[in-house]
Design an enzyme around this catalytic site. Structure first.
Site, PDB file in Angstrom:
ATOM      1  N   LYS A 234      33.046  42.097  47.304  1.00 26.21           N
ATOM      2  CA  LYS A 234      31.794  42.588  48.031  1.00 26.21           C
ATOM      3  C   LYS A 234      30.958  41.677  48.681  1.00 26.21           C
ATOM      4  O   LYS A 234      31.395  40.923  49.288  1.00 26.21           O
ATOM      5  CB  LYS A 234      31.283  43.747  47.100  1.00 26.21           C
ATOM      6  CG  LYS A 234      32.286  44.634  46.188  1.00 26.21           C
ATOM      7  CD  LYS A 234      33.361  45.335  47.193  1.00 26.21           C
ATOM      8  CE  LYS A 234      34.550  46.108  46.742  1.00 26.21           C
ATOM      9  NZ  LYS A 234      34.227  46.776  45.302  1.00 26.21           N
TER      10      LYS A 234
ATOM     11  N   ARG B 206      45.383  27.647  34.829  1.00 27.01           N
ATOM     12  CA  ARG B 206      44.998  29.003  34.390  1.00 27.01           C
ATOM     13  C   ARG B 206      43.935  28.667  33.331  1.00 27.01           C
ATOM     14  O   ARG B 206      42.924  29.547  33.248  1.00 27.01           O
ATOM     15  CB  ARG B 206      46.264  29.733  33.450  1.00 27.01           C
ATOM     16  CG  ARG B 206      45.706  30.737  32.652  1.00 27.01           C
ATOM     17  CD  ARG B 206      46.847  31.887  32.324  1.00 27.01           C
ATOM     18  NE  ARG B 206      48.071  31.337  31.928  1.00 27.01           N
ATOM     19  CZ  ARG B 206      48.351  30.371  30.509  1.00 27.01           C
ATOM     20  NH1 ARG B 206      47.237  30.012  30.081  1.00 27.01           N
ATOM     21  NH2 ARG B 206      49.685  29.978  30.754  1.00 27.01           N
TER      22      ARG B 206
ATOM     23  N   TYR C 240      32.286  53.442  39.512  1.00 24.28           N
ATOM     24  CA  TYR C 240      32.995  53.102  40.340  1.00 24.28           C
ATOM     25  C   TYR C 240      34.617  53.810  39.794  1.00 24.28           C
ATOM     26  O   TYR C 240      34.943  53.539  38.660  1.00 24.28           O
ATOM     27  CB  TYR C 240      33.233  51.401  40.540  1.00 24.28           C
ATOM     28  CG  TYR C 240      34.351  50.992  41.288  1.00 24.28           C
ATOM     29  CD1 TYR C 240      34.389  51.522  42.980  1.00 24.28           C
ATOM     30  CD2 TYR C 240      35.432  50.434  40.595  1.00 24.28           C
ATOM     31  CE1 TYR C 240      35.377  50.779  43.367  1.00 24.28           C
ATOM     32  CE2 TYR C 240      36.484  50.154  41.370  1.00 24.28           C
ATOM     33  CZ  TYR C 240      36.521  50.366  42.868  1.00 24.28           C
ATOM     34  OH  TYR C 240      37.651  49.728  43.542  1.00 24.28           O
TER      35      TYR C 240
ATOM     36  N   ASP D 132      27.334  46.191  35.859  1.00 26.31           N
ATOM     37  CA  ASP D 132      28.226  46.053  36.976  1.00 26.31           C
ATOM     38  C   ASP D 132      27.178  45.804  38.099  1.00 26.31           C
ATOM     39  O   ASP D 132      26.556  46.754  38.742  1.00 26.31           O
ATOM     40  CB  ASP D 132      29.086  47.204  37.318  1.00 26.31           C
ATOM     41  CG  ASP D 132      30.093  46.901  38.629  1.00 26.31           C
ATOM     42  OD1 ASP D 132      29.594  46.065  39.694  1.00 26.31           O
ATOM     43  OD2 ASP D 132      31.231  47.748  38.775  1.00 26.31           O
TER      44      ASP D 132
HETATM   45  C1  LIG Z   1      35.034  47.188  44.171  1.00 26.99           C
HETATM   46  C2  LIG Z   1      34.227  47.479  42.881  1.00 26.99           C
HETATM   47  C3  LIG Z   1      34.824  47.243  41.546  1.00 26.99           C
HETATM   48  C4  LIG Z   1      36.281  46.548  41.652  1.00 26.99           C
HETATM   49  O1  LIG Z   1      36.345  45.602  42.033  1.00 26.99           O
HETATM   50  P1  LIG Z   1      37.690  44.886  42.794  1.00 26.99           P
HETATM   51  O2  LIG Z   1      37.519  43.633  43.586  1.00 26.99           O
HETATM   52  O3  LIG Z   1      38.347  46.079  43.955  1.00 26.99           O
HETATM   53  O4  LIG Z   1      38.849  45.019  41.591  1.00 26.99           O
HETATM   54  C5  LIG Z   1      34.040  47.224  40.512  1.00 26.99           C
HETATM   55  N1  LIG Z   1      32.864  47.913  40.534  1.00 26.99           N
HETATM   56  C6  LIG Z   1      32.346  48.210  41.670  1.00 26.99           C
HETATM   57  C7  LIG Z   1      30.925  48.590  41.809  1.00 26.99           C
HETATM   58  C8  LIG Z   1      33.158  48.088  42.732  1.00 26.99           C
HETATM   59  O5  LIG Z   1      32.247  48.316  44.245  1.00 26.99           O
END
Ligand SMILES: *Cc1c(COP(=O)(O)O)cnc(C)c1O
Length: 379
Positions: free
Chosen positions: A195, A46, A98, A170
């Protein structure tokens, strides 16, 4: 060194013991101590794991930050960043955020005492107008999800310097291959590694990059204290995916540009949001701060009644949530990714019942167009 070389060489040269080109998966929970008061540098997974460390150093390097941290999901990464705030603090965020970030803020952190305002951050007046004496940070997605609005990161970073606020970006939609917010003044970058970074729709992961050691230390403390770390196998999958990030994005962007132009001419479609199109309103700002348009397209159909049919008819393209993988996915944001955002905010952002979002993959572009064509065809 150029980013293509950093990507291809991810993890190579890091295993001093065996010289393994592919850095191994250290599937271990704990580590033997050489003696009392001594450590190999690793004590318990961890707190730190060699495979995760390779990924954390890699993302810090790619984003040009001081410290990288890896989490079990993008939302765990965003939760980590929110650990910097206290009850009574206020955040300013882009309005077409998001959906999961919105839900986390409103339904988990709202009751705890963190407040948030959602404005169109492409309009700097709205950003200024939302700042209160309690505001501690501005949180931006650019381009936004799913309507592809662009925020001028350098301009917002200037506001953050004036008002002593943190700038959090983000960067999931662009990835460091196309956009590096820290160089434009961001203090923290977050990613859903699920992603583009992972890129194969096979792992859920999140990453945080801190621009400074000081912020990195605070976030690393919370990573260990709250414990939503990325597992070693998943860290390995992410490093493996990142090696081909540039190639995948080059191909997906090229496909997306061809599909966006084709969609614009389709009789069932009435509007296409793709940053690569000449008429995109944020185009100029975007290309000042990013290397490419990305591979996300949103489009509106003239008759929302055909949406169910389109989602059922697509064959090569999958009707699924998520984005950024080699496989093309079609999403219906109003019911899926943005289902938790109240109707009024959703409509203000243009996330209507006629909007579809296409994450373009690396398939043959003519096959993708043929699939969309048969799915959109009139009876
Ligand atoms: C998918 C996504 C998230 C969240 O990510 P997870 O891996 O699904 O928890 C946050 N911000 C954006 C822009 C996303 O596309």
């Amino acid at each position: 060194m150029h980013i293509e070389s950093l990507l291809a060489q991810a993890g190579n040269g890091k295993d001093q013991v065996t010289g393994a080109v592919s850095f191994p998966v250290y599937q271990t929970a704990t580590f033997r101590h050489p003696a009392l008061g001594e450590s190999t540098g690793y004590d318990y997974s961890r707190s730190g794991n060699p495979t995760r460390q390779v990924l954390e150093d890699l993302i810090a390097n790619l984003e040009g930050g001081a410290r990288g941290l890896a989490f079990a999901s993008g939302l765990a990464a965003i939760t980590n960043v929110l650990s910097l705030f206290r009850p009574g603090d206020h955040l300013v965020l882009c309005q077409d955020l998001y959906g999961g970030t919105y839900r986390l803020l409103e339904q988990v952190y709202g009751p705890w005492g963190l407040t948030a305002s959602y404005v169109d951050t492409s309009d700097l007046e709205q950003v200024y107008g939302a700042i209160t004496s309690q505001t501690k940070a501005i949180f931006i997605e650019t381009p936004t999800n799913p309507t592809m609005r662009i925020t001028d990161l350098s301009a917002v970073s200037q506001i953050c310097r004036e008002r002593d606020l943190l700038l959090i970006v983000d960067n999931t939609f662009m990835s460091p291959y196309l956009q590096q917010p820290i160089a434009l003044g961001a203090h923290i970058v977050v990613h859903s590694g699920t992603k583009y970074l992972g890129g194969h729709n096979d792992v859920v992961a999140g990453l945080v990059v801190a621009a400074t050691e000081d912020i990195g230390e605070r976030l690393a403390f919370h990573q260990n204290a709250s414990g939503a770390v990325l597992a070693p196998w998943d860290a390995w999958l992410l490093v493996r995916g990142i090696k081909t990030l540039g190639l995948r994005l080059d191909r997906a962007q090229e496909n997306a540009a061809t599909i966006a132009r084709w969609l614009e001419t389709h009789p069932a479609v009435e509007g296409v949001d793709f940053i690569g199109l000449e008429n995109h309103p944020g185009r100029e700002v975007h290309f000042r701060q990013a290397k490419g348009p990305g591979a996300m397209i949103s489009f509106r159909v003239k008759d929302p009644a055909i949406i169910a049919r389109v989602l059922q008819r697509i064959q090569l393209i999958s009707f699924a949530e998520s984005l950024g993988g080699v496989e093309s996915l079609l999403t219906f944001p109003a019911r899926q990714t943005h289902g938790d955002i109240p109707l009024e905010i959703r409509e203000r952002c243009g996330v209507t019942d006629s909007l579809l979002r296409l994450s373009v993959g690396i398939e043959n572009v003519q096959d993708l167009i043929a699939d969309l064509d048969q799915a959109l065809a009139f009876e």
